[in-house]
Design a protein around this motif. Structure first.
Motif, short mmCIF file in Angstrom:
data_model
loop_
_atom_site.label_atom_id
_atom_site.label_comp_id
_atom_site.label_asym_id
_atom_site.label_seq_id
_atom_site.Cartn_x
_atom_site.Cartn_y
_atom_site.Cartn_z
N ALA A 250 35.23 -5.60 15.57
CA ALA A 250 36.23 -6.59 15.91
C ALA A 250 36.62 -7.30 14.60
N ALA A 251 35.91 -7.81 13.72
CA ALA A 251 36.16 -8.36 12.64
C ALA A 251 37.06 -7.57 11.57
N ARG A 252 36.70 -6.47 11.67
CA ARG A 252 37.36 -5.61 10.53
C ARG A 252 39.00 -5.14 11.05
N ALA A 253 39.16 -5.31 12.43
CA ALA A 253 40.36 -5.05 13.06
C ALA A 253 41.08 -6.32 12.75
N ALA A 254 40.79 -7.49 12.85
CA ALA A 254 41.27 -8.74 12.80
C ALA A 254 41.88 -8.75 11.27
N LEU A 264 32.46 -13.99 10.68
CA LEU A 264 31.16 -13.52 11.40
C LEU A 264 30.41 -14.58 11.66
N ALA A 265 30.13 -15.15 12.91
CA ALA A 265 29.25 -16.23 12.86
C ALA A 265 28.02 -15.40 13.73
N CYS A 266 26.90 -15.71 13.01
CA CYS A 266 25.65 -15.26 13.51
C CYS A 266 24.61 -16.22 13.88
N ALA A 269 19.29 -13.96 11.28
CA ALA A 269 19.51 -13.75 9.76
C ALA A 269 19.63 -12.19 9.68
N ALA A 270 19.14 -11.13 10.57
CA ALA A 270 19.32 -9.78 10.20
C ALA A 270 20.98 -9.38 10.47
N SER A 271 21.41 -9.96 11.61
CA SER A 271 22.81 -9.73 11.66
C SER A 271 23.63 -10.14 10.46
N ALA A 272 23.46 -11.46 9.90
CA ALA A 272 24.13 -11.82 8.88
C ALA A 272 23.96 -11.09 7.65
N ALA A 273 22.71 -10.54 7.43
CA ALA A 273 22.31 -10.04 6.46
C ALA A 273 23.23 -8.51 6.30
N SER A 274 23.59 -7.81 7.32
CA SER A 274 24.05 -6.66 7.45
C SER A 274 25.49 -6.96 7.52
N GLU A 279 30.94 -5.91 5.55
CA GLU A 279 32.18 -6.36 5.49
C GLU A 279 32.25 -7.34 4.53
N PRO A 280 32.39 -7.10 2.93
CA PRO A 280 32.45 -8.01 2.12
C PRO A 280 33.56 -9.25 1.92
N GLY A 281 34.70 -8.75 2.70
CA GLY A 281 35.88 -9.78 2.66
C GLY A 281 36.13 -10.66 3.72
N ALA A 282 34.96 -10.66 4.69
CA ALA A 282 34.95 -11.50 5.89
C ALA A 282 33.77 -12.67 5.38
N LEU A 283 33.91 -13.68 6.06
CA LEU A 283 33.03 -14.97 5.79
C LEU A 283 31.97 -14.72 6.83
#
Length: 481
Positions: A250-254, A264-266, A269-274, A279-283
């Protein structure tokens, strides 16, 4: 302005089409024009053959007599099989037919090399059964349907008893919902819209509320030299630990759809790390615990659009997050887990901007839609105050004010996991860039269908964001200046 050659987007129900006929003073002249249009379509697309015109007693049958006369004038071998004596304006058309009459029978249909289905039109009120069903089912030659295949409801696309597969359907003035909604859409075969002289001005009185989705209904955001990332909107996607890939899609499409910032709000910690790696261009916002995470999101007024649902569990925590976001006035796109978390309680969704259920989620939230899905989706939009996008190969997008669009450009290879997450991200990005919710949902559905068409068979959800720039260009805009 719509190009002169574009197919008009307005869709008329059979009742509205009858009103258009009355306003235009419909009579034998319009019947003649309709029959002529079908005959010309046949002459241009088929080789001469033994033609059997199956004529009903009403207007459709009257068109059939005109078709028969014009094909015979062109030198074709034509006969008419009448289901019943003509009535009304059809009497005039029937009186002008001097050619052979045949039995309305299975035997006659099987001898034909081409069949014209002029039995019943889009306003059919009773099921096609008995003799009519038997005769249509016996057809072995190509069928050309006048207005719509007999047995297809023009308002809903549903079957009324039996309908035979048409090779070509010729309709008049404006298409009907049944031409675009399944199963009617598939039964129509190739669909041709013919101009028979009805003035477009009659639409001013009818005020259609149903449309074929496409760029005629919306305009995409156009960045200019003064545009910066903050002016292009901020989309926040809540990510769940169990299926974090859904939020990533969803974030990539946005991002591809032009959102200036995507977070990307997590809450783990595991989701945040992945997400940071993928997706380096997303916050990436990492705050332990959903309550604390929501607090951080709501503390920043620029996070005006939130996508809630992809990959999230359908539980009380997700339900609580939805309530908090709606209570704070955030514009929420609710999908997947957020919808299922409110199963049986659609009032909890009131205040969301866009809901994107598939058929199962819709049934759990609002009840089975039945044959008349347009009415069901409109009712859901009115109940929640949200734009409702019922996903499928004939997606229906309804606004609370009664407007409804049918999206019909989605190829079958979109039926794979993750494409719904991409669609939700697209809608959120367009919403964040200033499109009203109805236009954002309509544009998202069309853009995804166009991107999928360009990718072709073998599509994966991950492929769609890369094809979006071409889809934007096809729609007359671009996500980048």
């Amino acid at each position: 302005m719509r190009p002169a050659t574009a197919i008009p987007p307005e869709l008329l129900t059979p009742t509205e089409m009858a009103q258009a006929d009355r306003l235009a003073g419909a009579g034998p002249a319009l019947m003649e024009a309709a029959g002529r249009a079908v005959a010309l379509a046949i002459l241009s697309r088929f080789r001469p053959a033994r033609v059997l015109v199956l004529a009903g007693p009403g207007h459709n049958g009257g068109d059939g007599y005109v078709i028969a006369r014009r094909l015979e004038r062109a030198g074709w071998d034509v006969a008419v099989a009448a289901l019943a004596p003509p009535r009304g304006d059809a009497l005039v058309a029937a009186a002008a037919w001097r050619g052979p009459m045949r039995d309305f029978s299975v035997a006659e249909v099987r001898r034909a090399g081409l069949i014209v289905d002029a039995v019943f039109g889009a306003g059919l009120a009773r099921p096609v059964v008995g003799l009519v069903a038997e005769v249509l089912a016996a057809a072995r030659a190509p069928i050309i349907a006048v207005d719509i295949p007999s047995g297809v409801c023009g308002a809903t696309g549903a079957l009324r008893g039996f309908a035979a597969q048409a090779a070509l359907t010729v309709t008049f003035f404006r298409r009907k919902p049944g031409h675009l909604l399944l199963p009617g859409r598939d039964l129509c075969g190739d669909l041709l819209l013919a101009d028979i002289g009805l003035p477009a001005a009659v639409l001013d009185s009818i005020r259609p509320r149903a449309f074929a989705n496409g760029p005629a209904l919306w305009s995409l955001p156009r960045p200019d030299a003064t545009t910066h990332k903050h002016s292009r909107g901020h989309v926040t996607v809540l990510s769940g630990a169990g299926m974090s890939g859904a939020a990533l899609l969803a974030a990539r499409a946005a991002r591809r759809a032009g959102a200036g910032l995507v977070t990307l709000a997590c809450a783990d910690a595991a989701s945040a790390a992945s997400h940071r790696l993928a997706e380096p261009g997303a916050l990436v916002l990492e705050v332990r615990g959903m309550g604390a995470l929501l607090g951080q999101i709501l503390a920043d007024v620029r996070r005006a659009v939130v996508l809630l649902g992809p990959g999230l569990p359908p539980d009380a925590t997700t339900r609580g997050a939805l309530a908090a976001l709606l209570g704070a006035g955030r514009r929420v796109v609710a999908d997947a887990g957020a919808l299922t978390a409110c199963a049986g309680r659609p009032e909890l969704l009131r205040g969301a901007a866009i809901l994107t259920p598939h058929a199962g989620e819709f049934a759990r939230g609002f009840g089975a839609p039945g044959e008349d899905r347009l009415t069901a989706v409109r009712a859901a939009a009115a109940q929640t105050g949200a734009v409702v996008l019922l996903k499928g190969s004939d997606s229906i997008i309804a606004a609370p004010d009664g407007r409804v669009a049918i999206n019909h450009n989605a190829p079958p290879w979109l039926a794979t996991g993750g494409t719904g997450d991409v669609l939700a991200g697209l809608a959120a990005a367009l919403l964040a860039q200033g499109l009203p919710a109805y236009e954002a949902a309509c544009a998202a559905a069309w853009l995804q269908g166009e991107a999928a068409r360009r990718i072709g068979p073998g599509l994966l959800a991950e492929d769609l964001p890369m094809a979006l720039p071409q889809a934007f260009v096809a729609a007359g805009g671009a996500p980048e200046a």
